[in-house]
Design a protein around this motif. Structure first.
Motif, PDB file in Angstrom:
ATOM      1  N   GLU A  55      68.116 -33.366 -18.655  1.00 13.85           N
ATOM      2  CA  GLU A  55      67.055 -33.370 -17.881  1.00 13.85           C
ATOM      3  C   GLU A  55      65.690 -34.206 -18.441  1.00 13.85           C
ATOM      4  OE1 GLU A  55      66.386 -29.170 -17.278  1.00 13.85           O
ATOM      5  OE2 GLU A  55      68.065 -28.679 -16.110  1.00 13.85           O
ATOM      6  N   ALA A  56      65.667 -34.091 -19.720  1.00 13.88           N
ATOM      7  CA  ALA A  56      64.827 -34.661 -20.452  1.00 13.88           C
ATOM      8  C   ALA A  56      64.863 -36.150 -20.556  1.00 13.88           C
ATOM      9  CB  ALA A  56      64.641 -34.410 -22.038  1.00 13.88           C
ATOM     10  N   LEU A  57      65.994 -36.511 -20.575  1.00 19.42           N
ATOM     11  CA  LEU A  57      66.391 -37.978 -20.444  1.00 19.42           C
ATOM     12  C   LEU A  57      65.994 -38.562 -18.929  1.00 19.42           C
ATOM     13  CD1 LEU A  57      67.295 -40.832 -21.241  1.00 19.42           C
ATOM     14  CD2 LEU A  57      69.584 -39.961 -20.558  1.00 19.42           C
ATOM     15  N   GLU A  58      66.153 -37.791 -18.023  1.00 18.00           N
ATOM     16  CA  GLU A  58      65.896 -38.143 -16.405  1.00 18.00           C
ATOM     17  C   GLU A  58      64.445 -38.264 -16.323  1.00 18.00           C
ATOM     18  OE1 GLU A  58      67.609 -39.543 -14.266  1.00 18.00           O
ATOM     19  OE2 GLU A  58      69.091 -39.550 -15.925  1.00 18.00           O
ATOM     20  N   ARG A  59      63.692 -37.259 -16.973  1.00 14.37           N
ATOM     21  CA  ARG A  59      61.886 -37.338 -16.782  1.00 14.37           C
ATOM     22  C   ARG A  59      61.735 -38.537 -17.483  1.00 14.37           C
ATOM     23  NH1 ARG A  59      62.575 -31.974 -18.284  1.00 14.37           N
ATOM     24  NH2 ARG A  59      61.967 -32.457 -20.348  1.00 14.37           N
ATOM     25  N   GLY A  60      62.162 -38.907 -18.627  1.00 16.17           N
ATOM     26  CA  GLY A  60      61.517 -40.160 -19.543  1.00 16.17           C
ATOM     27  C   GLY A  60      62.072 -41.388 -18.706  1.00 16.17           C
ATOM     28  N   ARG A  61      63.450 -41.438 -18.063  1.00 20.44           N
ATOM     29  CA  ARG A  61      63.711 -42.540 -17.319  1.00 20.44           C
ATOM     30  C   ARG A  61      62.752 -42.812 -16.096  1.00 20.44           C
ATOM     31  NH1 ARG A  61      70.144 -41.925 -16.500  1.00 20.44           N
ATOM     32  NH2 ARG A  61      70.688 -43.126 -18.042  1.00 20.44           N
ATOM     33  N   ALA A  62      62.335 -41.787 -15.467  1.00 22.09           N
ATOM     34  CA  ALA A  62      61.576 -41.751 -14.409  1.00 22.09           C
ATOM     35  C   ALA A  62      59.986 -42.325 -14.727  1.00 22.09           C
ATOM     36  CB  ALA A  62      61.405 -40.648 -13.609  1.00 22.09           C
ATOM     37  N   ASP A  63      59.607 -41.976 -15.758  1.00 22.20           N
ATOM     38  CA  ASP A  63      58.374 -42.118 -16.497  1.00 22.20           C
ATOM     39  C   ASP A  63      58.289 -43.736 -16.691  1.00 22.20           C
ATOM     40  OD1 ASP A  63      57.446 -39.714 -16.066  1.00 22.20           O
ATOM     41  OD2 ASP A  63      57.528 -38.919 -18.025  1.00 22.20           O
ATOM     42  N   ALA A  64      59.327 -44.176 -17.310  1.00 19.64           N
ATOM     43  CA  ALA A  64      59.359 -45.387 -17.784  1.00 19.64           C
ATOM     44  C   ALA A  64      59.277 -46.528 -16.761  1.00 19.64           C
ATOM     45  CB  ALA A  64      60.448 -45.708 -18.987  1.00 19.64           C
ATOM     46  N   GLU A  65      59.792 -46.181 -15.816  1.00 20.65           N
ATOM     47  CA  GLU A  65      59.764 -47.094 -14.551  1.00 20.65           C
ATOM     48  C   GLU A  65      58.709 -47.453 -14.198  1.00 20.65           C
ATOM     49  OE1 GLU A  65      61.864 -45.285 -10.976  1.00 20.65           O
ATOM     50  OE2 GLU A  65      63.644 -45.203 -12.284  1.00 20.65           O
ATOM     51  N   ASN A  66      57.517 -46.843 -14.438  1.00 26.40           N
ATOM     52  CA  ASN A  66      56.010 -46.958 -14.028  1.00 26.40           C
ATOM     53  C   ASN A  66      55.269 -47.676 -15.048  1.00 26.40           C
ATOM     54  OD1 ASN A  66      56.513 -45.969 -11.479  1.00 26.40           O
ATOM     55  ND2 ASN A  66      56.438 -44.095 -12.086  1.00 26.40           N
ATOM     56  N   ILE A  67      55.826 -47.993 -16.142  1.00 26.37           N
ATOM     57  CA  ILE A  67      55.237 -48.477 -17.301  1.00 26.37           C
ATOM     58  C   ILE A  67      55.637 -49.717 -17.602  1.00 26.37           C
ATOM     59  CG2 ILE A  67      54.616 -48.152 -19.986  1.00 26.37           C
ATOM     60  CD1 ILE A  67      55.234 -44.933 -19.379  1.00 26.37           C
ATOM     61  N   PRO A  68      54.868 -50.901 -17.427  1.00 25.61           N
ATOM     62  CA  PRO A  68      55.053 -52.151 -17.688  1.00 25.61           C
ATOM     63  C   PRO A  68      55.287 -52.640 -19.362  1.00 25.61           C
ATOM     64  CG  PRO A  68      52.633 -52.095 -17.012  1.00 25.61           C
ATOM     65  CD  PRO A  68      53.483 -50.789 -17.118  1.00 25.61           C
ATOM     66  N   GLU A  69      54.459 -51.917 -20.111  1.00 27.61           N
ATOM     67  CA  GLU A  69      54.649 -52.481 -21.599  1.00 27.61           C
ATOM     68  C   GLU A  69      55.552 -51.782 -22.163  1.00 27.61           C
ATOM     69  OE1 GLU A  69      54.017 -53.353 -25.320  1.00 27.61           O
ATOM     70  OE2 GLU A  69      53.754 -51.087 -24.887  1.00 27.61           O
ATOM     71  N   THR A  70      56.597 -52.723 -22.857  1.00 30.78           N
ATOM     72  CA  THR A  70      57.841 -52.267 -23.574  1.00 30.78           C
ATOM     73  C   THR A  70      57.715 -51.174 -24.346  1.00 30.78           C
ATOM     74  OG1 THR A  70      58.528 -54.681 -23.210  1.00 30.78           O
ATOM     75  CG2 THR A  70      59.765 -53.202 -24.621  1.00 30.78           C
ATOM     76  N   LEU A  71      56.797 -51.275 -25.431  1.00 35.45           N
ATOM     77  CA  LEU A  71      56.900 -49.955 -26.344  1.00 35.45           C
ATOM     78  C   LEU A  71      56.339 -48.791 -25.765  1.00 35.45           C
ATOM     79  CD1 LEU A  71      57.123 -49.012 -29.396  1.00 35.45           C
ATOM     80  CD2 LEU A  71      54.556 -49.818 -29.366  1.00 35.45           C
ATOM     81  N   ASP A  72      55.495 -48.792 -24.624  1.00 37.74           N
ATOM     82  CA  ASP A  72      55.128 -47.771 -24.235  1.00 37.74           C
ATOM     83  C   ASP A  72      56.222 -47.101 -23.365  1.00 37.74           C
ATOM     84  OD1 ASP A  72      52.671 -47.708 -25.243  1.00 37.74           O
ATOM     85  OD2 ASP A  72      51.561 -48.698 -23.605  1.00 37.74           O
ATOM     86  N   ALA A  73      56.844 -48.023 -22.689  1.00 35.72           N
ATOM     87  CA  ALA A  73      58.005 -47.542 -21.570  1.00 35.72           C
ATOM     88  C   ALA A  73      59.116 -47.083 -22.557  1.00 35.72           C
ATOM     89  CB  ALA A  73      58.581 -48.679 -20.859  1.00 35.72           C
ATOM     90  N   VAL A  74      59.469 -47.697 -23.764  1.00 35.21           N
ATOM     91  CA  VAL A  74      60.484 -46.860 -24.450  1.00 35.21           C
ATOM     92  C   VAL A  74      60.053 -45.611 -24.955  1.00 35.21           C
ATOM     93  CG1 VAL A  74      61.599 -47.189 -26.648  1.00 35.21           C
ATOM     94  CG2 VAL A  74      61.424 -49.151 -25.234  1.00 35.21           C
TER      95      VAL A  74
END
Length: 200
Positions: free
Chosen positions: A75-94
């Motif tokens: 569940e935590a990973l799915e939240r993280g994936r969803a959040d990362a989709e909307n973040i353009p900067e690589t480090l912030d998305a990771v």
């Protein structure tokens, strides 16, 4: 009707109900007391089953912890994936992928550290260990996908970098020196290391 799914039999429903009771009992007791302070007998009693039945679903306390934690990590990973989709900067998305995984791990520090130990040293053929390793692989795939947004990064380099990110995250969460560290302190440490890695 061809292709229609077969109804689940009574035996399978009963097995699933027992598994659900075991998972709920272990989750509650581990969250309240930590894995070291809970016995398999207490889990069996709370789930209203015999210990022999309990061991049909998980042979050790470590496997019970994996059973409980795997769904939380997924569940935590799915939240993280969803959040990362909307973040353009690589480090912030990771870091958007990493954050909920670290938060999940630190909900009960002792449980989180034992979970990581079980994942690494457990039998990868055992289903709960295998599932934990699968979640780790999915985390690396999510990081790889973020890194591949940059067309200059090859698939192989992105995958290798994602494995290093996974190792950094794992060590930061498992290290004895970080037992008392807050989520933010661990995330700051991880971010600093990943930032250096991405600057290469």
């Amino acid at each position: 009707m061809p292709g229609a799914s077969q109804p689940v039999g009574r035996r399978e429903r009963n097995k699933q109900l027992k598994l659900d009771r075991i998972t709920a009992a272990a989750h509650e007791l581990f969250a309240e007391r930590g894995i070291d302070e809970v016995t398999t007998q207490q889990i069996a009693d709370k789930a209203d089953i015999g210990t022999g039945t309990l061991f049909l679903y998980a042979k050790t306390k470590g496997e019970l912890l994996l059973l409980v934690q795997n769904s939380l990590y997924a569940e935590a990973l799915e939240r993280g994936r969803a959040d990362a989709e909307n973040i353009p900067e690589t480090l912030d998305a990771v870091m958007a992928i990493v954050r909920p995984v670290v938060e999940c791990n630190r909900t009960q520090v002792d449980n989180g550290r034992v979970y990581l130990r079980e994942m690494v040293f457990g039998d990868p053929a055992e289903p709960h260990h295998h599932e934990a390793l699968t979640i780790t692989g999915q985390t690396e795939q999510a990081v790889t996908a973020v890194l591949r947004r940059d067309a200059r990064v090859s698939e192989a380099d992105a995958a290798t970098t994602a494995r290093v990110v996974s190792a950094v995250m794992f060590l930061a969460m498992a290290a004895s020196v970080n037992v008392a560290a807050s989520v933010d302190e661990i995330l700051r440490d991880i971010r600093e290391q990943i930032a250096v890695l991405l600057r290469r």
